[in-house]
Design a protein around this motif. Structure first.
Motif, PDB file in Angstrom:
ATOM      1  N   ALA A  60      -2.924  23.372  -7.519  1.00 54.62           N
ATOM      2  CA  ALA A  60      -4.158  23.997  -7.972  1.00 54.62           C
ATOM      3  C   ALA A  60      -4.062  24.373  -9.437  1.00 54.62           C
ATOM      4  O   ALA A  60      -3.069  24.956  -9.888  1.00 54.62           O
ATOM      5  N   SER A  61      -5.089  24.063 -10.191  1.00 51.92           N
ATOM      6  CA  SER A  61      -5.127  24.407 -11.615  1.00 51.92           C
ATOM      7  C   SER A  61      -5.585  25.846 -11.782  1.00 51.92           C
ATOM      8  O   SER A  61      -6.535  26.278 -11.109  1.00 51.92           O
ATOM      9  N   PRO A  62      -4.955  26.621 -12.658  1.00 50.37           N
ATOM     10  CA  PRO A  62      -5.365  28.023 -12.849  1.00 50.37           C
ATOM     11  C   PRO A  62      -6.831  28.173 -13.246  1.00 50.37           C
ATOM     12  O   PRO A  62      -7.477  29.164 -12.915  1.00 50.37           O
ATOM     13  N   GLY A  63      -7.364  27.171 -13.952  1.00 52.76           N
ATOM     14  CA  GLY A  63      -8.756  27.241 -14.372  1.00 52.76           C
ATOM     15  C   GLY A  63      -9.723  26.682 -13.365  1.00 52.76           C
ATOM     16  O   GLY A  63     -10.923  26.570 -13.645  1.00 52.76           O
ATOM     17  N   GLY A  64      -9.241  26.333 -12.189  1.00 56.61           N
ATOM     18  CA  GLY A  64     -10.087  25.719 -11.173  1.00 56.61           C
ATOM     19  C   GLY A  64      -9.834  24.230 -11.083  1.00 56.61           C
ATOM     20  O   GLY A  64      -9.424  23.578 -12.042  1.00 56.61           O
TER      21      GLY A  64
END
Length: 611
Positions: A177-181
């Protein structure tokens, strides 16, 4: 209405009891969202054919359960009880409020008892929390981009292997999962041109023109679990009140209430399962319409769809409901789709319907391939036409031979796409099979996916000498089949000549009566479907009966190319899985009642729960 004890009357007590005027008055004071009806002319209060899945679909007379599960926005308890079922004993329709109905049904909300959801709310990003509780509890958190309230259904499980599988899935997704969504590049989902829809090209002229095509990759970016349903031999004979199974059962052994509506019973369980475990798509292993495929001759260009009513009544209006309706069906042809004991029925129209109005039928060719990407893993599907095993010499078995000369005119043929004639039929199927062997070997050799799954009509008991070395060479993980009219799962049991490759037979879709006599309650392997839960490291396979029982379960691990079973499993089956199978019976599928995903092995035939 309900009795003094608060329990709805039985269907026998309430059906056909209320006059049209009374129903008209009564229905206006009730919630129209809790009606179920089959109307004539799209004139019902909520539009055409509303909630028909509650009562077995478009069948007469309706088979309505005493309690149905509904959205909590309709009933706080999530459950509604049967109030009345209306129709005319002597005819197949009733009329009130200027609308004609085959049947009209009313449910009422039951009181609230308990809830089974958990919610999380945030702004900017939302924390996704999934909890499964009962014997074991699993909680995980990952970040996805959204700004809305997220409600996740709580399912339960007593199966330690399923819990472990889902925990590992969550750990993988947290890392991806990317921290920015969204997802990181290493998830395999970073290509913006990879869409979530199956995209056939423009329709061809001949149904054979796209043979061997690989459709554009599909990327399904939602977090798991990801489910797939499997069904075969499902499309019954079209009657005046909907499809009925093609009947091969001796009259004395016919089970009324099951054999006469097997397709609807299986569809109902698929629908119920999908309410909690909605599939991304359905794998369809063929024999789509009995007895002899679509009621039209072959030879029509693939860009033209000839309406016969069968797709509408046997498919589009049967496989409906929340979580199932609109989901893509990825499939192959079965021997009955060619005509059963003839070759010249509208098999090419089954391919043409890929471009039809329904929008969810995906069968662009006789054989084709598709890659589906998920967060951190991918699946290669190979859709194969194995009907060569039913294409014999023209003077061979007249009742079980696509190429028989006993049921077609001498000048019968399918035009340029072939077969050109009955004498050409065996040669045509042999050439088709030879082409596919080259194609399949080449594509399997080039596969970079985590999983390789073959979808075809005939089980590998036909062509053992071909399938066994092919699976070992390329590491085929799973072969999905039908043709035999029951449900069977083969994995690590001694009877599986393909192990560790698993293979399933899902020929109990209800289009034809089963090979053995079914149980009235549905605790058998005669009719049903399979469900796959896909993850990177394990695929869980569960067999679901027409009564909602989980009849078989196994946990499949990837098979490495060129490796034998003994090398992959030097110590045999996982001990904890064997112990689990030995100490659990065959309970009713708990998911259907929000009690969990408990599962067990079937009695006789199917594997025990495996590691």
């Amino acid at each position: 209405g309900t009795g003094s004890d608060g329990v709805a009357p039985s269907v026998e007590e309430s059906i056909f009891r209320m006059g049209a005027s009374a129903i008209s008055s009564e229905s206006k004071s009730r919630d129209p969202r809790l009606t179920a009806y089959w109307d004539i002319g799209e004139c019902g209060p909520s539009g055409d054919d509303f909630n028909v899945q509650w009562c077995g679909g478009l069948i007469y007379k309706p088979d309505c359960p005493k309690v149905v599960q509904v959205d909590t926005s309709v009933c706080i308890s999530g459950n509604a009880a049967l109030s009345y079922v209306s129709g005319d004993e002597d005819s197949a329709w009733i009329v009130f409020d200027n609308c004609q109905y085959e049947y009209f049904v009313q449910y009422e909300c039951l009181p609230e008892t308990s809830t089974s959801t958990s919610s999380t709310t945030s702004t900017g990003t939302t924390t996704r929390t999934t909890t499964r509780t009962h014997t074991t509890t699993r909680t995980s958190t990952s970040t996805v981009s959204t700004s809305t309230t997220t409600t996740v259904t709580v399912l339960t499980t007593t199966n330690p292997q399923e819990t472990k599988m889902l925990n590992n899935m969550d750990i993988l997704e947290m890392h991806l999962a990317s921290p920015g969504g969204g997802w990181k590049t290493k998830s395999g989902l970073d290509d913006p041109s990879c869409l979530s829809t199956f995209r056939p090209p423009k329709p061809p002229v001949l149904a054979t023109d796209l043979n061997g095509i690989r459709l554009p990759d599909v990327c399904l970016r939602s977090p798991g679990p990801h489910y797939v349903q499997v069904i075969g031999d499902w499309g019954g004979v079209l009657g005046p009140h909907g499809p009925v199974p093609a009947d091969q059962r001796a009259k004395a052994d016919f089970v009324h209430g099951v054999d006469d509506k097997a397709q609807q019973r299986v569809a109902g369980q698929m629908r119920e399962r999908a309410r909690h475990r909605s599939p991304d798509y359905v794998l369809n292993v063929g024999d789509n319409f009995y007895w002899s495929g679509l009621n039209v001759a072959c030879g029509t260009p693939a860009y033209q769809v000839v309406p016969t009513g069968q797709f509408e009544w046997n498919f589009e209006k049967i496989y409906v409901g929340d979580g199932l309706e609109g989901k893509p069906w990825l499939g192959v042809l079965g021997n009955h789709d060619y005509g059963g004991y003839m070759f010249n029925k509208g098999w090419d129209q089954l391919i043409a319907y890929t471009w039809g109005q329904g929008g969810r039928w995906v069968m662009p060719a006789q054989y084709w391939a598709q890659t589906v990407h998920y967060p951190g893993f991918s699946v290669d599907y190979y859709f194969v036409d194995s009907n060569v095993y039913n294409a014999q010499a023209v003077d061979a078995d007249a009742e079980h031979n696509i190429c028989s000369n006993q049921h077609v005119e001498k000048d019968a043929g399918c035009g340029k796409e072939g077969p050109a004639s009955v004498s050409d039929c065996p040669v045509w199927f042999s050439k088709l099979w030879a082409e596919q062997q080259v194609w399949l070997d080449k594509n399997l050799d080039a596969s970079k996916a985590d999983w390789q799954i073959v979808v075809t009509h005939f089980p590998p008991t036909w062509g053992v000498e071909y399938w066994k070395p092919l699976a070992a060479k390329h590491g085929i993980d799973l072969i999905v089949t039908g043709h035999v009219h029951n449900q069977a799962l083969h994995h690590l049991g001694d009877e599986n000549f393909m192990k560790p490759t698993a293979w399933i037979v899902s020929g109990g879709g209800g289009g034809i009566t089963s090979d053995a006599v079914p149980d009235l309650q549905g605790n058998d392997d005669q009719y049903g479907f399979f469900e796959l839960t896909l993850t990177k490291e394990v695929i869980e396979i569960q067999g679901i009966s027409h009564g909602g029982y989980v009849r078989s379960t196994t946990f499949l691990k990837p098979r490495k190319p060129g490796q034998k079973f003994e090398e992959e499993h030097p110590h045999g089956v996982d001990l904890d899985a064997k112990e689990f199978a030995e100490h659990h019976g065959s309970p009713k599928d708990a998911v259907a009642s929000d009690d969990g995903a408990s599962s067990s092995a079937s009695e006789g035939g199917a594997d025990e729960i495996q590691g």
